[in-house]
Write an enzyme that holds these catalytic residues in place. Structure first.
Site, PDB file in Angstrom:
ATOM      1  N   TYR A  84       0.832  -1.201   0.000  1.00  6.96           N
ATOM      2  CA  TYR A  84       0.000   0.000   0.000  1.00  6.96           C
ATOM      3  C   TYR A  84       0.871   1.258   0.000  1.00  6.96           C
ATOM      4  O   TYR A  84       0.648   2.196  -0.773  1.00  6.96           O
ATOM      5  CB  TYR A  84      -0.930  -0.026   1.217  1.00  6.96           C
ATOM      6  CG  TYR A  84      -1.983   1.051   1.224  1.00  6.96           C
ATOM      7  CD1 TYR A  84      -3.109   0.948   0.413  1.00  6.96           C
ATOM      8  CD2 TYR A  84      -1.862   2.164   2.043  1.00  6.96           C
ATOM      9  CE1 TYR A  84      -4.091   1.931   0.420  1.00  6.96           C
ATOM     10  CE2 TYR A  84      -2.828   3.149   2.065  1.00  6.96           C
ATOM     11  CZ  TYR A  84      -3.943   3.025   1.251  1.00  6.96           C
ATOM     12  OH  TYR A  84      -4.905   4.007   1.266  1.00  6.96           O
ATOM     13  N   LYS A 116       1.055   4.123  -2.943  1.00  8.96           N
ATOM     14  CA  LYS A 116       0.690   5.514  -2.675  1.00  8.96           C
ATOM     15  C   LYS A 116       1.889   6.451  -2.818  1.00  8.96           C
ATOM     16  O   LYS A 116       1.737   7.580  -3.297  1.00  8.96           O
ATOM     17  CB  LYS A 116       0.049   5.637  -1.293  1.00  8.96           C
ATOM     18  CG  LYS A 116      -1.287   4.888  -1.181  1.00  8.96           C
ATOM     19  CD  LYS A 116      -2.294   5.330  -2.236  1.00  8.96           C
ATOM     20  CE  LYS A 116      -3.656   4.691  -2.048  1.00  8.96           C
ATOM     21  NZ  LYS A 116      -4.666   5.212  -2.961  1.00  8.96           N
TER      22      LYS A 116
END
Length: 188
Positions: free
Chosen positions: A100, A104
């Site tokens: 993640y 990002k």
């Protein structure tokens, strides 16, 4: 205003069908918000390839493909707004979220790069980086997460939406390549 709802899996790699439907109903897409996101948390040593690939495909690769597809009409119109929804986790370590965080952080890097490429064409590209926001995606996180937020509360989707709305507006015409943190002070 008018809106068109078009269902599709942004990770499947084919944004043309989504855009063609919107363009047929509304004309050129001059504002794009890349807001798709999934999590598959686990310590890096235990993280399966499928979980890595799914998170990167949905959170980063799909945003790139949709951005690439959106840019031509924006450049022709000499106007466009692209807003990528990143996360405070991108530039900040969060154990158990290597996939993640990588997606990002990559989204923030992509935002800056594409912004530099299209700025002279009247197209802005920015990111919003939410912190702990009360959504379906965060409902299973422990309440102790709030202790890490200086504001001592979760944010609301409306607060993130206000930041996105500003960056997608004409008022943000000189704002490009930046990341606006909506995180209650987590990135301070």
């Amino acid at each position: 205003g008018r809106a068109v709802v078009v269902a599709g899996d942004v990770a499947d790699g084919a944004p043309d069908e989504l855009f063609e439907r919107c363009e047929a109903e509304l004309g050129p897409v001059l504002a794009l918000v890349n807001n798709a996101g999934v999590r598959a948390d686990g310590l890096a040593i235990q993280l399966e390839d499928d979980d890595w690939d799914r998170v990167i495909s949905t959170n980063l690769t799909a945003a790139f493909r949709l951005t690439r597809r959106a840019m031509r009409p924006m450049i022709r119109a000499r106007y466009g707004r692209i807003v990528n929804v990143a996360s405070v986790v991108g530039p900040r370590a969060n154990a158990g979220q290597a996939n993640y965080a990588a997606a990002k952080a990559g989204l923030i890097g992509m935002t800056k790069t594409v912004a530099a490429e299209v700025a002279r064409r009247g197209v802005t590209v920015n990111a919003v980086a939410p912190g702990f926001i009360e959504t379906e995606m965060t409902k299973d996180l422990p309440e102790a997460v709030i202790d890490a937020v200086p504001a001592r509360r979760a944010g609301s989707p409306d607060e993130v939406g206000a930041a996105v709305r500003f960056l997608a507006s004409e008022d943000a015409g000189y704002v490009t390549g930046t990341t606006l943190f909506v995180d209650g002070g987590m990135s301070a």
